[in-house]
Design a protein around this motif. Structure first.
Motif, PDB file in Angstrom:
ATOM      1  N   ARG A 186      -2.439   2.968 -11.269  1.00 55.70           N
ATOM      2  CA  ARG A 186      -3.527   2.000 -11.132  1.00 55.70           C
ATOM      3  C   ARG A 186      -3.771   1.736  -9.652  1.00 55.70           C
ATOM      4  NH1 ARG A 186      -3.437  -3.464 -14.727  1.00 55.70           N
ATOM      5  NH2 ARG A 186      -1.802  -4.188 -13.337  1.00 55.70           N
ATOM      6  N   LYS A 187      -5.053   1.792  -9.230  1.00 57.10           N
ATOM      7  CA  LYS A 187      -5.324   1.707  -7.786  1.00 57.10           C
ATOM      8  C   LYS A 187      -5.061   0.312  -7.221  1.00 57.10           C
ATOM      9  CE  LYS A 187     -10.407   1.080  -7.821  1.00 57.10           C
ATOM     10  NZ  LYS A 187     -10.736   1.251  -9.240  1.00 57.10           N
ATOM     11  N   GLU A 188      -5.193  -0.726  -8.056  1.00 57.47           N
ATOM     12  CA  GLU A 188      -5.056  -2.090  -7.521  1.00 57.47           C
ATOM     13  C   GLU A 188      -3.619  -2.457  -7.161  1.00 57.47           C
ATOM     14  OE1 GLU A 188      -6.582  -1.398 -10.361  1.00 57.47           O
ATOM     15  OE2 GLU A 188      -8.562  -2.351 -10.446  1.00 57.47           O
ATOM     16  N   ASP A 189      -2.628  -1.896  -7.891  1.00 57.90           N
ATOM     17  CA  ASP A 189      -1.248  -2.302  -7.594  1.00 57.90           C
ATOM     18  C   ASP A 189      -0.260  -1.132  -7.533  1.00 57.90           C
ATOM     19  OD1 ASP A 189      -1.176  -1.671 -10.244  1.00 57.90           O
ATOM     20  OD2 ASP A 189      -0.444  -3.609 -10.954  1.00 57.90           O
ATOM     21  N   ARG A 209       0.844  -1.203   0.000  1.00 50.66           N
ATOM     22  CA  ARG A 209       0.000   0.000   0.000  1.00 50.66           C
ATOM     23  C   ARG A 209       0.875   1.246   0.000  1.00 50.66           C
ATOM     24  NH1 ARG A 209      -5.021   0.275  -1.394  1.00 50.66           N
ATOM     25  NH2 ARG A 209      -5.503  -1.573  -0.137  1.00 50.66           N
ATOM     26  N   GLU A 262      -6.856   7.419  -9.527  1.00 49.17           N
ATOM     27  CA  GLU A 262      -6.640   7.105 -10.942  1.00 49.17           C
ATOM     28  C   GLU A 262      -6.875   8.304 -11.851  1.00 49.17           C
ATOM     29  OE1 GLU A 262      -8.668   3.406 -11.955  1.00 49.17           O
ATOM     30  OE2 GLU A 262      -6.988   2.296 -11.081  1.00 49.17           O
ATOM     31  N   GLU A 318      -4.629   6.763  -5.711  1.00 48.38           N
ATOM     32  CA  GLU A 318      -5.603   5.720  -6.062  1.00 48.38           C
ATOM     33  C   GLU A 318      -6.849   6.264  -6.746  1.00 48.38           C
ATOM     34  OE1 GLU A 318      -6.041   3.773  -2.283  1.00 48.38           O
ATOM     35  OE2 GLU A 318      -4.299   2.464  -2.606  1.00 48.38           O
ATOM     36  N   CYS A 329      -0.567  -9.351  -6.544  1.00 51.44           N
ATOM     37  CA  CYS A 329      -0.449  -8.158  -5.688  1.00 51.44           C
ATOM     38  C   CYS A 329      -1.573  -8.064  -4.669  1.00 51.44           C
ATOM     39  CB  CYS A 329      -0.420  -6.896  -6.549  1.00 51.44           C
ATOM     40  SG  CYS A 329      -0.532  -5.379  -5.581  1.00 51.44           S
ATOM     41  N   LYS A 330      -1.200  -7.948  -3.395  1.00 58.63           N
ATOM     42  CA  LYS A 330      -2.161  -7.614  -2.336  1.00 58.63           C
ATOM     43  C   LYS A 330      -1.572  -6.432  -1.583  1.00 58.63           C
ATOM     44  CE  LYS A 330      -4.279 -12.146  -1.671  1.00 58.63           C
ATOM     45  NZ  LYS A 330      -3.400 -12.915  -2.601  1.00 58.63           N
ATOM     46  N   PRO A 349      -4.593  -6.754 -13.004  1.00 53.23           N
ATOM     47  CA  PRO A 349      -4.054  -6.269 -11.717  1.00 53.23           C
ATOM     48  C   PRO A 349      -3.632  -7.388 -10.765  1.00 53.23           C
ATOM     49  CG  PRO A 349      -6.040  -5.074 -12.295  1.00 53.23           C
ATOM     50  CD  PRO A 349      -5.890  -6.143 -13.333  1.00 53.23           C
ATOM     51  N   ASP A 350      -4.323  -8.532 -10.802  1.00 56.35           N
ATOM     52  CA  ASP A 350      -3.984  -9.575  -9.833  1.00 56.35           C
ATOM     53  C   ASP A 350      -3.073 -10.659 -10.433  1.00 56.35           C
ATOM     54  OD1 ASP A 350      -5.819 -10.510 -11.583  1.00 56.35           O
ATOM     55  OD2 ASP A 350      -7.107 -11.503 -10.102  1.00 56.35           O
TER      56      ASP A 350
END
Lengths: 451, 291
Positions: free
Chosen positions: A397-400, A183, A384, A382, A445-446, A440-441
């Motif tokens: 990109r907000k996811e990663d 994060r 974007e 985030e 990525c978490k 994104p996943d």
């Protein structure tokens, strides 16, 4: 025995009293400072990381760690110049800063920036030690720096633990915003997946389908993920790996690896080595006749490679974050090049570009958030929002927390075509970032918690 | 499964790599053997040789003069270092000696970085030795072939100095028992100075001879220093033939392992060192009690 017990009792009584006095003072002090100094935007927030302590004065401190010694020293110095120019521009409210961050005046939220600089030697433990010191002693509000994804991943972890934002410098590994994303970390520059996705079609068009490929891979997260991405992105065209020569960072000699390459029967050599490793391995590839037998490709370009290899990059394809002749297309690149060259006497390469623009993006996010409060700054990333960069509009990109930005494909110019001593590359293509990005996943990525 | 052409190439390449390591290590080992000082600035000597040669080449354009200048310069640096600093550390604990030579190494490296920057510098091979030679079973850079010959000659010269001259005899006697040599009325300090000069010169010579094979950077000696230590440990501390044997073994291990799995080349090198330390702590050709 009894006497000793008595003494112990006395001692603990004294210390208990002192403790009570101390804590009363402490509580009072905290209440006072909290009530008086907290920025308006984050009223009522608990302290987090170096906030609010780090942003209470007229200046805020930024920790920078770049390699100034070792295999990546040349690139680290260039990166550092990018940071220094960014700070100078932000502090004076330069026109280029306001173009990227319209709300900026002088400094960030009116506070002047101060840089602390440390040599990471491209080693994770040295970078972490230095940045930990910048965080605890100097109350750094942001840490930055790069070159070596091993360092980037380590600083990601430090940033998340200390709750201080890490604006990643040069890092090419998929893991940085993939399985090791956090994060509290953001990355502007291109990386293994986008480099490979951008350069693969160009290579297949140029060299054809069903080619045999030899890889040279530095033995850490950057090398392995870039090689993997190149293999994945050329598999559809029938390109196969005949050998993958993995070498340690800073190998003093590449002869044994190159002999394996020579004897592999490959058509193409994809050299993922970086920094001085790339310089040395390419020079020695020439000595061993490898470059006469097969085509060289550099999927993740190394700043100053063309200069240092003395003509060996002529005709070679590479993917990069930035090349200075983009100034014909992008006005902000022109402004940056002019300012950089005036101060340092040479054309900036992508290490400096990435350092500079990612710093300005951070300044913009803080201005948008209206506070140095880390979760607010992260949330600004985030959103974007589409924001300017030196190579056109980009977004994070907000996811990663990976910046979606174009990848530039360049090809080394022949000596006779060069229009100046730093005119090393032709721009082949500016590939838009959106279509290059993995889901994104895809790399696991978490992001983790805000607080 | 084994590609024999590649295997023979790698065995040959191991010999070339090993020759270089042998020359650098022999300098380190005779200094340690005679003076009892482990010179952690030895990698920096290697680097200085390269840069001194590079400067000389820039002025004269002659590779031969570059080699002479590189070697002599480093010999002088070595002698200066011994007279001004190391001499005061003979009677101090090993830790102090390690720290002072390590520090000197950093000073040399950073001084060169200040003067030349971090960007790599190129010393081209002599035109006669540029290009590639076919050995029938493989192609090999001509200059690297020449380096094997040049180093063989240099090691031969070192051998003659150590085993066929009076000063060599004193040095070897000093390695065995320097107190006794002193008692015999020989000026051990003068011998120490000469040994330090010769040891440094071996590294400096290797540095400039190796320069066309690599490109010079201030940190070039750091990585080679680690390998040199491994060579000395394998061969036996203080043993000149041990340094040669250790160098060749290390070169072969790196080359041949890289053929099967390049990622394990250095792992195997350190594994070999560990094995030697367990089975023969004084090294393959070392003498018990000297380690």
């Amino acid at each position: 025995m009894a006497k000793r017990l008595f003494e112990q009792g006395m001692r603990s009584a004294v210390s208990r009293r002192a403790l009570l006095q101390g804590s009363a003072g402490l509580i009072g002090g905290t209440m006072l400072s909290g009530g008086l100094i907290r920025p308006a935007a984050a009223v009522g927030q608990d302290p987090i990381g170096t906030w609010p302590a780090g942003s209470q004065g007229d200046t805020v401190f930024i920790g920078v760690s770049v390699p100034r010694t070792g295999t990546y020293a040349v690139q680290g110095e260039d990166e550092l110049k990018g940071y220094q120019l960014a700070v100078e521009h932000i502090n004076e409210g330069n026109e280029l800063v306001t173009k990227v961050s319209p709300k900026s005046k002088k400094g960030v939220l009116g506070k002047q920036l101060k840089l602390g600089i440390a040599d990471s030697a491209a080693k994770p433990n040295e970078a972490v030690q230095a940045q930990q010191r910048f965080i605890s002693e100097n109350k750094a509000v942001m840490i930055t720096g790069g070159t070596s994804s091993a360092v980037a991943v380590a600083l990601n972890k430090l940033a998340q633990r200390e709750k201080v934002l890490f604006v990643c410098g040069i890092s090419g590994s998929n893991d940085t915003t993939g399985k090791d994303c956090v994060r509290y970390g953001v990355r502007q520059n291109f990386f293994g997946q986008t480099a490979a996705a951008a350069i693969a079609p160009v290579l297949v068009k140029e060299f054809g389908k069903n080619k045999k490929v030899a890889y040279m891979t530095p033995d850490y997260t950057y090398g392995h993920t870039v090689t993997k991405s190149m293999q994945d992105n050329t598999a559809a065209a029938g390109w196969t790996t005949v050998t993958n020569q993995v070498s340690p960072l800073g190998a003093p000699d590449f002869s044994s690896y190159l002999l394996n390459v020579v004897n592999s029967g490959a058509d193409i050599l994809v050299n993922v080595n970086w920094g001085h490793d790339a310089v040395l391995s390419i020079q020695q590839a020439k000595q061993f006749g490898v470059l006469d037998k097969m085509k060289l490709v550099v999927p993740y370009q190394v700043p100053f490679l063309a200069r240092e290899t003395g003509g060996l990059m002529q005709g070679v394809y590479a993917a990069t974050d930035y090349w200075w002749t983009l100034e014909d297309k992008f006005p902000l690149a022109k402004m940056f090049n002019t300012a950089f060259e005036k101060k340092y006497g040479y054309k900036p390469e992508w290490g400096a570009e990435n350092a500079y623009i990612s710093f300005l993006h951070w300044a913009r996010m803080v201005e948008e958030a209206g506070s140095f409060f880390p979760p607010d700054v992260i949330k600004a990333y985030e959103k974007e929002t589409t924001i300017p960069s030196l190579v056109g509009d980009v977004q994070y990109r907000k996811e990663d927390h990976q910046c979606i930005r174009p990848v530039i494909i360049v090809k080394g110019k022949q000596q006779k075509d060069m229009k100046g001593k730093e005119d090393y590359y032709d721009i082949v293509e500016v590939v838009p970032g959106k279509e290059l990005m993995q889901k994104p996943d895809a790399f696991g990525c978490k992001l983790g918690e805000y607080t | 499964m084994v590609n024999w052409a590649n295997f023979i190439s790698q065995v040959f390449n191991g010999l070339a790599l090993g020759a270089l390591l042998a020359l650098i290590s022999s300098g380190l080992t005779i200094i340690y053997g005679t003076l009892g000082v482990l010179n952690l600035a030895h990698g920096a000597m290697f680097m200085l040789g390269g840069y001194a040669g590079y400067v000389a080449f820039g002025y004269t354009g002659s590779f031969v003069l570059a080699v002479i200048a590189g070697s002599l310069f480093v010999a002088l640096v070595g002698i200066g270092m011994e007279r001004l600093i190391i001499r005061h550390f003979y009677d101090r604990p090993h830790e102090d000696q390690l720290l002072v030579t390590f520090g000197l190494g950093i000073v040399f490296v950073e001084f060169v970085r200040l003067a030349f920057g971090s960007q790599s510098q190129i010393v081209p091979p002599p035109p006669l030795l540029a290009g590639i030679t076919s050995l029938g079973f493989m192609f090999y850079p001509t200059y690297r072939l020449a380096v094997v010959g040049i180093i063989a000659v240099a090691l031969g010269a070192l051998f003659i100095v150590l085993y066929r001259t009076r000063i060599g005899m004193i040095v070897r006697a000093g390695i065995e028992d320097s107190t006794m040599v002193d008692a015999l009325g020989i000026n051990v300090y003068r011998v120490f100075m000469i040994v330090f000069g010769i040891g440094a010169m071996a590294a400096g010579f290797a540095g400039i001879v190796n320069a066309p094979v690599v490109s010079l950077t201030p940190g070039i000696g750091d990585d080679i220093l680690v390998q040199t230590f491994v060579v000395v440990v394998i061969g036996g501390v203080g043993s000149f033939p041990g340094a040669i044997l250790g160098g060749l073994i290390a070169g072969e291990i790196i080359s041949i392992t890289s053929m099967f799995n390049p990622g394990y080349a250095y792992v195997m090198l350190f594994a070999a060192m560990t094995l030697v330390l367990v089975l023969r702590p004084y090294g393959l050709l070392g003498t018990r009690g000297r380690e």
